[in-house]
Design a protein around this motif. Structure first.
Motif, PDB file in Angstrom:
ATOM      1  N   GLN A   1       0.917  -1.097  -0.639  1.00 28.53           N
ATOM      2  CA  GLN A   1      -0.059  -0.215  -0.688  1.00 28.53           C
ATOM      3  C   GLN A   1       1.177   1.026   0.359  1.00 28.53           C
ATOM      4  O   GLN A   1       1.816   1.158   0.885  1.00 28.53           O
ATOM      5  N   LYS A   2       0.431   2.102  -0.495  1.00 28.44           N
ATOM      6  CA  LYS A   2       1.307   3.627  -0.813  1.00 28.44           C
ATOM      7  C   LYS A   2       0.394   4.511   0.716  1.00 28.44           C
ATOM      8  O   LYS A   2      -0.966   5.287   0.026  1.00 28.44           O
ATOM      9  N   SER A   3       1.099   3.985   1.638  1.00 32.81           N
ATOM     10  CA  SER A   3       0.958   5.127   2.232  1.00 32.81           C
ATOM     11  C   SER A   3       2.214   5.558   3.274  1.00 32.81           C
ATOM     12  O   SER A   3       1.685   6.687   3.775  1.00 32.81           O
TER      13      SER A   3
ATOM     14  N   ILE B   1       6.390   2.594  -1.707  1.00 38.13           N
ATOM     15  CA  ILE B   1       5.311   3.048  -1.029  1.00 38.13           C
ATOM     16  C   ILE B   1       4.588   4.385  -0.797  1.00 38.13           C
ATOM     17  O   ILE B   1       4.188   5.136   0.546  1.00 38.13           O
TER      18      ILE B   1
ATOM     19  N   SER C   1       3.187   8.087  -0.470  1.00 37.25           N
ATOM     20  CA  SER C   1       1.954   8.448  -0.992  1.00 37.25           C
ATOM     21  C   SER C   1       1.878  10.261  -0.986  1.00 37.25           C
ATOM     22  O   SER C   1       0.724  10.072  -1.926  1.00 37.25           O
ATOM     23  N   GLY C   2       2.426  10.553  -0.829  1.00 35.38           N
ATOM     24  CA  GLY C   2       2.633  11.814  -0.550  1.00 35.38           C
ATOM     25  C   GLY C   2       3.827  12.943   0.345  1.00 35.38           C
ATOM     26  O   GLY C   2       4.439  11.626   0.864  1.00 35.38           O
TER      27      GLY C   2
ATOM     28  N   THR D   1       4.885   8.629   3.935  1.00 33.15           N
ATOM     29  CA  THR D   1       4.956  10.070   3.886  1.00 33.15           C
ATOM     30  C   THR D   1       6.345  11.006   4.410  1.00 33.15           C
ATOM     31  O   THR D   1       7.017   9.985   5.131  1.00 33.15           O
TER      32      THR D   1
END
Length: 146
Positions: A22-24, A142, A144-145, A26
């Motif tokens: 999952q791309k989570s 991974i 996400s932002g 930061t």
């Protein structure tokens, strides 16, 4: 009709063996915006949060206001002991690019970099992450932002 059912059953049997990351994760800065004077040093931390996933490599690519700021020093957190020898900062281009890994990985929020900047000129200055920044887990990004 039998071919579709067989394919469906095979798909259901095979799918649980694949792990989809999952791309989570930061990346973010810890310094708060403020007013500084010419010649003042400003320390900015780059924090990486893998959000419970195993982080093995991080790369932070930053752009900064080259007319107002100058990088004095960049230091890696010692936990990131596998440093990329091609890491650099370039004051003429207003860019910082550092990459390093953690042998064995980590799932903990960590300071990645500490950047010491010198204020050169009065005015609004920005520091931002470039889209080349990544956080890897097992070779897969991974992030996400930022």
């Amino acid at each position: 009709m039998k071919k579709v059912i067989v394919f469906g059953i095979l798909f259901l049997l095979i799918t649980p063996f694949f792990v989809f990351a999952q791309k989570s994760a930061t990346l973010y800065f810890s310094s708060v915006s403020s007013s500084y004077t010419i010649g003042q040093k400003v320390n900015v931390s780059v924090i990486v949060d893998p959000k419970g996933q195993i982080l093995d490599t991080a790369r932070a690519v930053l752009n900064f206001s080259k007319d107002n700021l100058q990088v004095e020093n960049v230091s890696l957190n010692p936990i990131f002991s596998a440093a990329d020898p091609d890491s650099f900062y370039n004051n003429a281009d207003g860019m910082v690019s550092y990459a390093a890994g953690i042998p064995g990985g980590s799932d903990k929020l960590s300071q990645f970099l500490m950047i010491t900047l010198n204020v050169k000129k009065v005015g609004n200055a920005t520091i931002s992450f470039d889209n080349q920044s990544i956080v890897l887990s097992g070779g897969e990004n991974i992030l996400s932002g930022v």
